[in-house]
Design a protein around this motif. Structure first.
Motif, PDB file in Angstrom:
ATOM      1  N   PHE A 223       6.888   4.908   1.702  1.00 24.15           N
ATOM      2  CA  PHE A 223       6.060   5.884   0.985  1.00 24.15           C
ATOM      3  C   PHE A 223       6.944   6.968   0.382  1.00 24.15           C
ATOM      4  O   PHE A 223       6.766   7.365  -0.778  1.00 24.15           O
ATOM      5  CB  PHE A 223       5.033   6.491   1.937  1.00 24.15           C
TER       6      PHE A 223
ATOM      7  N   ILE B 130       1.895   6.688  -6.859  1.00 23.63           N
ATOM      8  CA  ILE B 130       0.842   7.522  -7.456  1.00 23.63           C
ATOM      9  C   ILE B 130       1.069   8.990  -7.130  1.00 23.63           C
ATOM     10  O   ILE B 130       0.999   9.867  -8.009  1.00 23.63           O
ATOM     11  CB  ILE B 130      -0.537   7.060  -6.955  1.00 23.63           C
ATOM     12  N   VAL B 131       1.358   9.274  -5.853  1.00 27.87           N
ATOM     13  CA  VAL B 131       1.582  10.665  -5.448  1.00 27.87           C
ATOM     14  C   VAL B 131       2.772  11.253  -6.192  1.00 27.87           C
ATOM     15  O   VAL B 131       2.732  12.389  -6.701  1.00 27.87           O
ATOM     16  CB  VAL B 131       1.792  10.751  -3.925  1.00 27.87           C
TER      17      VAL B 131
ATOM     18  N   LEU C 296       0.826  -1.209   0.000  1.00 22.70           N
ATOM     19  CA  LEU C 296       0.000   0.000   0.000  1.00 22.70           C
ATOM     20  C   LEU C 296       0.858   1.257   0.000  1.00 22.70           C
ATOM     21  O   LEU C 296       0.577   2.221  -0.730  1.00 22.70           O
ATOM     22  CB  LEU C 296      -0.923  -0.012   1.220  1.00 22.70           C
ATOM     23  N   ALA C 297       1.918   1.262   0.825  1.00 29.00           N
ATOM     24  CA  ALA C 297       2.796   2.434   0.878  1.00 29.00           C
ATOM     25  C   ALA C 297       3.482   2.652  -0.466  1.00 29.00           C
ATOM     26  O   ALA C 297       3.631   3.798  -0.931  1.00 29.00           O
ATOM     27  CB  ALA C 297       3.835   2.249   1.977  1.00 29.00           C
ATOM     28  N   THR C 298       3.899   1.558  -1.100  1.00 27.53           N
ATOM     29  CA  THR C 298       4.558   1.666  -2.407  1.00 27.53           C
ATOM     30  C   THR C 298       3.586   2.175  -3.464  1.00 27.53           C
ATOM     31  O   THR C 298       3.915   3.059  -4.278  1.00 27.53           O
ATOM     32  CB  THR C 298       5.119   0.292  -2.817  1.00 27.53           C
ATOM     33  N   LEU C 299       2.381   1.618  -3.461  1.00 28.46           N
ATOM     34  CA  LEU C 299       1.376   2.020  -4.448  1.00 28.46           C
ATOM     35  C   LEU C 299       1.002   3.494  -4.297  1.00 28.46           C
ATOM     36  O   LEU C 299       1.024   4.264  -5.268  1.00 28.46           O
ATOM     37  CB  LEU C 299       0.138   1.140  -4.294  1.00 28.46           C
ATOM     38  N   LEU C 300       0.687   3.906  -3.075  1.00 29.10           N
ATOM     39  CA  LEU C 300       0.283   5.297  -2.844  1.00 29.10           C
ATOM     40  C   LEU C 300       1.435   6.258  -3.116  1.00 29.10           C
ATOM     41  O   LEU C 300       1.253   7.331  -3.708  1.00 29.10           O
ATOM     42  CB  LEU C 300      -0.216   5.458  -1.409  1.00 29.10           C
ATOM     43  N   GLY C 301       2.639   5.873  -2.675  1.00 31.31           N
ATOM     44  CA  GLY C 301       3.793   6.736  -2.916  1.00 31.31           C
ATOM     45  C   GLY C 301       4.065   6.910  -4.400  1.00 31.31           C
ATOM     46  O   GLY C 301       4.374   8.020  -4.872  1.00 31.31           O
TER      47      GLY C 301
ATOM     48  N   ILE D 281       4.011   3.953 -10.658  1.00 32.22           N
ATOM     49  CA  ILE D 281       3.808   2.753  -9.835  1.00 32.22           C
ATOM     50  C   ILE D 281       4.881   1.709 -10.127  1.00 32.22           C
ATOM     51  O   ILE D 281       5.443   1.090  -9.206  1.00 32.22           O
ATOM     52  CB  ILE D 281       2.403   2.175 -10.082  1.00 32.22           C
TER      53      ILE D 281
ATOM     54  N   GLU E 174       6.536   2.003   6.995  1.00 34.71           N
ATOM     55  CA  GLU E 174       5.671   2.407   5.888  1.00 34.71           C
ATOM     56  C   GLU E 174       5.943   3.839   5.448  1.00 34.71           C
ATOM     57  O   GLU E 174       5.871   4.167   4.257  1.00 34.71           O
ATOM     58  CB  GLU E 174       4.199   2.251   6.300  1.00 34.71           C
TER      59      GLU E 174
ATOM     60  N   ALA F 208       7.460   7.653  -3.535  1.00 33.41           N
ATOM     61  CA  ALA F 208       7.090   8.946  -4.108  1.00 33.41           C
ATOM     62  C   ALA F 208       8.237   9.520  -4.936  1.00 33.41           C
ATOM     63  O   ALA F 208       8.031  10.057  -6.034  1.00 33.41           O
ATOM     64  CB  ALA F 208       6.693   9.914  -2.994  1.00 33.41           C
TER      65      ALA F 208
END
Length: 384
Positions: free
Chosen positions: A363, A310-311, A303-308, A331, A359, A367
């Motif tokens: 992240f 994307i951001v 989740l941290a990798t995915l959100l980072g 991603i 996390e 990012a």
């Protein structure tokens, strides 16, 4: 007291032998005749027993554990006796006081179980041995024949050897030293009249190897490692003692691990797959040590990798023109970089230590990777 005649001697010994129900020929009875051991039969017993002699009869197959008063072994031990065993050979002999022959057994007592001594790096133990009148344990009569007893055990240094007995109820202390005893560890006693040795099992107190993972739950799939502390308290002062390490899942290194002066060593366990890793630490003189670490699905990492990613991708200047493409590249770049970071590949592109956890850190790395996109891959190619 008037000395016994040859006939009286023979008759006394024959009476003692024939007290058993079984015929002499069917029993395992041996006597000293001069310097030789002779098996007694109905036909030769009168001639062999015409002079005072020492007789031995096998009356069982294994040693029997018995209880003795705590004060009995006080001559050789200030602490309570762990266990005492009567060996399955009964001896018959005359005492210097004359009269009727006495029956006695060899008794072995465990004063101190084999235990590890850090000063010598060996297992040390103590036994006591005595000749005990089976009818009167307090009998301390002197014997007409000296009874030498030889003790032996696998790869052991034993002192004194042999033990020489001339008196009943006179315990003697025995010291054992063994480098690496195996279970069960047998100590054998033998006299000139035994066809084979009588044995007892010597207890062993082995130190435990402690296996203490710093983290009992880490990310699986090779994305995390944890420190594993190995300790043997009894080896303090013996720097260099080596312990072999194995794991059922993942990898652990170094193996073997060398312990320091405090008896402590450190290894690293890297995850692989998902599930439990059973760690086993072995060093032949000691009890094996065991530890367990769970390799969990890296949900928080993902989740941290995915959100980072994307951001980071959305912060790019071209994100408005190609939003989906930027996000996809972000991603993918974040995934590659975060996995590389987790397994210890260091590009020094963002000033964070490789292998760091958390996390928030993932992240941030994701990012940066998402923002850099394809360019971040050049960091690995150039340094490769």
């Amino acid at each position: 007291m008037k000395p016994m005649s040859a006939a009286q001697t023979r008759n006394s010994l024959l009476t003692a032998l024939h007290a058993a129900d079984s015929p002499l020929d069917s029993r395992d009875v041996v006597a000293l005749s001069g310097s030789h051991a002779v098996r007694l039969t109905e036909s030769n017993s009168s001639a062999v027993l015409s002079k005072p002699t020492l007789i031995a009869e096998r009356v069982g197959k294994v040693a029997t554990q018995v209880a003795f008063p705590g004060s009995y072994w006080s001559k050789v031990s200030a602490t309570p006796v762990k266990a005492a065993f009567v060996l399955p050979t009964r001896f018959t002999a005359f005492t210097t006081q004359g009269g009727q022959p006495v029956n006695f057994n060899i008794v072995l007592a465990v004063l101190d179980a084999l235990h590890y001594d850090a000063g010598t790096g060996r297992f040390m133990g103590r036994l006591a041995m005595a000749l005990v009148n089976s009818a009167n344990r307090d009998d301390n009569s002197a014997l007409t024949h000296e009874v030498p007893v030889l003790l032996a055990a696998e790869a052991a240094d034993i002192t004194p050897v042999p033990l020489l007995f001339t008196v009943l109820n006179a315990p003697q202390e025995v010291h054992l030293s063994v480098l690496s005893p195996t279970d069960p560890y047998a100590v054998h006693a033998m006299t000139a009249l035994n066809h084979g040795p009588d044995s007892i099992v010597m207890p062993i107190r082995r130190p435990d190897i402690e296996v203490r993972p710093v983290s009992s739950l880490i990310r699986g799939l090779g994305l995390e490692e944890t420190t594993v502390v190995i300790r043997i308290a009894e080896t303090q002062g013996r720097k260099g003692q080596e312990v072999a390490l194995q794991t059922t899942r993942g990898s652990i290194a170094p193996s073997p691990v060398a312990l320091d002066e405090s008896g402590t060593g450190v290894a690293k366990l890297r995850s692989a797959g998902i599930g439990s890793a059973q760690i086993t630490a072995t060093d032949s003189p000691f009890h094996d040590g065991h530890g367990k670490v769970e390799f969990a699905w890296p949900v928080a990492f993902a989740l941290a990798t995915l959100l980072g990613g994307i951001v980071g991708a959305l912060l790019r200047k071209d994100a408005r023109r190609h939003p989906l493409g930027s996000i996809l590249i972000g991603i993918l770049a974040a995934t590659v970089v975060c996995v590389a970071h987790a397994v210890g590949v260091n590009t020094q592109a963002w000033g964070t230590p490789s292998g760091g956890a958390g996390e928030g850190l993932f992240f941030f790395v994701a990012a940066v990777a998402g923002f850099s996109g394809r360019e971040v891959m050049s960091k690995f190619v150039i340094r490769g």
